[in-house]
Scaffold this active site. Structure first.
Site, short mmCIF file in Angstrom:
data_model
loop_
_atom_site.label_atom_id
_atom_site.label_comp_id
_atom_site.label_asym_id
_atom_site.label_seq_id
_atom_site.Cartn_x
_atom_site.Cartn_y
_atom_site.Cartn_z
N LYS A 17 -10.06 17.94 -51.73
CA LYS A 17 -11.49 18.25 -51.59
C LYS A 17 -11.94 19.31 -52.60
O LYS A 17 -12.95 19.14 -53.27
CB LYS A 17 -11.81 18.79 -50.19
CG LYS A 17 -11.68 17.80 -49.07
CD LYS A 17 -12.24 18.35 -47.77
CE LYS A 17 -11.54 19.59 -47.26
NZ LYS A 17 -10.17 19.37 -46.78
N ARG A 93 -17.03 20.89 -39.74
CA ARG A 93 -15.64 20.68 -39.33
C ARG A 93 -15.56 20.09 -37.93
O ARG A 93 -14.48 19.81 -37.43
CB ARG A 93 -14.93 22.03 -39.26
CG ARG A 93 -14.25 22.63 -40.48
CD ARG A 93 -12.97 22.15 -40.87
NE ARG A 93 -11.93 22.94 -41.40
CZ ARG A 93 -11.83 23.51 -42.59
NH1 ARG A 93 -12.82 23.52 -43.43
NH2 ARG A 93 -10.72 24.07 -42.96
N ARG A 130 1.05 23.75 -53.55
CA ARG A 130 -0.28 24.22 -53.96
C ARG A 130 -0.28 25.72 -54.29
O ARG A 130 0.26 26.54 -53.55
CB ARG A 130 -1.30 23.96 -52.84
CG ARG A 130 -2.65 24.53 -53.12
CD ARG A 130 -3.73 23.87 -52.31
NE ARG A 130 -3.80 24.33 -50.93
CZ ARG A 130 -4.73 23.94 -50.08
NH1 ARG A 130 -5.64 23.04 -50.44
NH2 ARG A 130 -4.75 24.40 -48.85
N ARG A 162 -1.78 30.31 -50.84
CA ARG A 162 -2.76 30.77 -49.86
C ARG A 162 -2.03 31.33 -48.63
O ARG A 162 -1.00 30.79 -48.24
CB ARG A 162 -3.65 29.60 -49.43
CG ARG A 162 -4.87 29.45 -50.29
CD ARG A 162 -5.65 28.21 -50.00
NE ARG A 162 -5.94 27.96 -48.59
CZ ARG A 162 -6.85 27.09 -48.16
NH1 ARG A 162 -7.57 26.40 -49.04
NH2 ARG A 162 -7.04 26.88 -46.87
N ARG A 173 -3.55 23.21 -38.81
CA ARG A 173 -4.80 22.78 -39.46
C ARG A 173 -4.89 21.26 -39.48
O ARG A 173 -5.96 20.69 -39.28
CB ARG A 173 -4.89 23.35 -40.88
CG ARG A 173 -5.37 24.80 -40.86
CD ARG A 173 -4.81 25.61 -42.02
NE ARG A 173 -5.24 25.13 -43.30
CZ ARG A 173 -4.49 25.18 -44.40
NH1 ARG A 173 -3.25 25.66 -44.36
NH2 ARG A 173 -4.96 24.75 -45.53
#
Ligand code: AMP
Length: 224
Positions: A17, A93, A130, A162, A173
């Site tokens: 995204k 969300r 990531r 992150r 998540r």
């Protein structure tokens, strides 16, 4: 010049995204509104809202709707979002947020909602590798590596993992995505706004698919 557009981008964590949002905002010349980036920036500065948000983020939990809606209302009232449109990334969300957005926009309705489709196995692999730039938030991964290890190609900032890309927070998540966010696919489908997109392949391939889907949606439903 290409006409502006009002978009929402949906997809599991790691579907791409953020990467696609940056590319699409450049193409359509619209502001990128990423709630996660807004909360991470507030947490880094240490504002009271940021400190509150960080405890939820680090655990992989959703931030309460009252905080999120306050941020979005303020952002969608700013002049830059009233001109050519915007791209919402990470919001809505859940259905309550989608209903609030619909009421907030009124006649300024959305043009399309993109759903980046991808297997959970692939996103787990992407999230594990990531890294993000701690200065400008550019995202890197196995499909988009920096020229120099751990250095951002765009601004020279340091690339870091992150705080919520831990195994436990990722699992939580993804679970919340299935429970709270996936129902939005039917919700927007019923409003004839949903554009499902195959999110596998290179970032360039996915962007081309998205732009193609938006163009044909505009031709099919000129009111949007
Ligand atoms: P993201 O960068 O979109 O993955 O968001 C990172 C974290 O910010 C999420 O795991 C949530 O804790 C929080 N967050 C971002 N957007 C929202 C939202 N619309 N509603 C609730 N929490 C959010």
């Amino acid at each position: 010049m290409i006409p502006g557009v009002k978009l929402v981008i949906l997809g599991k964590q790691g579907a791409g995204k953020g990467t696609q949002a940056v590319r699409l905002c450049r193409h359509y010349v619209i502001p990128h509104i990423a709630t996660g980036d807004i909360f991470r920036a507030a947490a880094a500065v240490g504002t009271p809202m940021g400190v509150r948000a960080k405890s939820y983020m680090d655990a992989g939990e959703l931030i309460p709707d009252d905080i999120v809606l306050g941020v979005i209302h303020e952002r969608l009232e700013a002049p830059d979002t009233q001109e050519r449109g915007f791209l919402l990334d990470g919001f809505p969300r859940n259905t309550a947020q989608a209903e609030d957005l619909e009421a907030m926009l009124g006649p300024r309705h959305l043009d399309a909602v993109l759903d980046l489709e991808i297997d959970t196995e692939l996103v787990l692999h992407r999230l594990a590798s990531r890294r993000v730039c701690e200065v400008c938030s550019t995202i890197y991964g196995s499909e988009q590596q920096p020229e120099l290890a751990d250095v951002c190609d765009s601004c020279g900032g340091k690339l870091v993992q992150r705080d919520d890309d831990t195994e436990d927070a990722i699992r939580r998540r993804l679970q919340l995505y299935e429970e709270q966010t996936a129902p939005l696919i039917d919700w927007y489908g019923a409003r004839d706004l949903l554009l499902p997109i195959d999110a596998t392949g290179t970032p360039e391939e996915v962007t081309d698919r998205i732009i193609g889907a938006i163009d044909s949606h505009r031709q099919r439903s000129p009111r949007h």
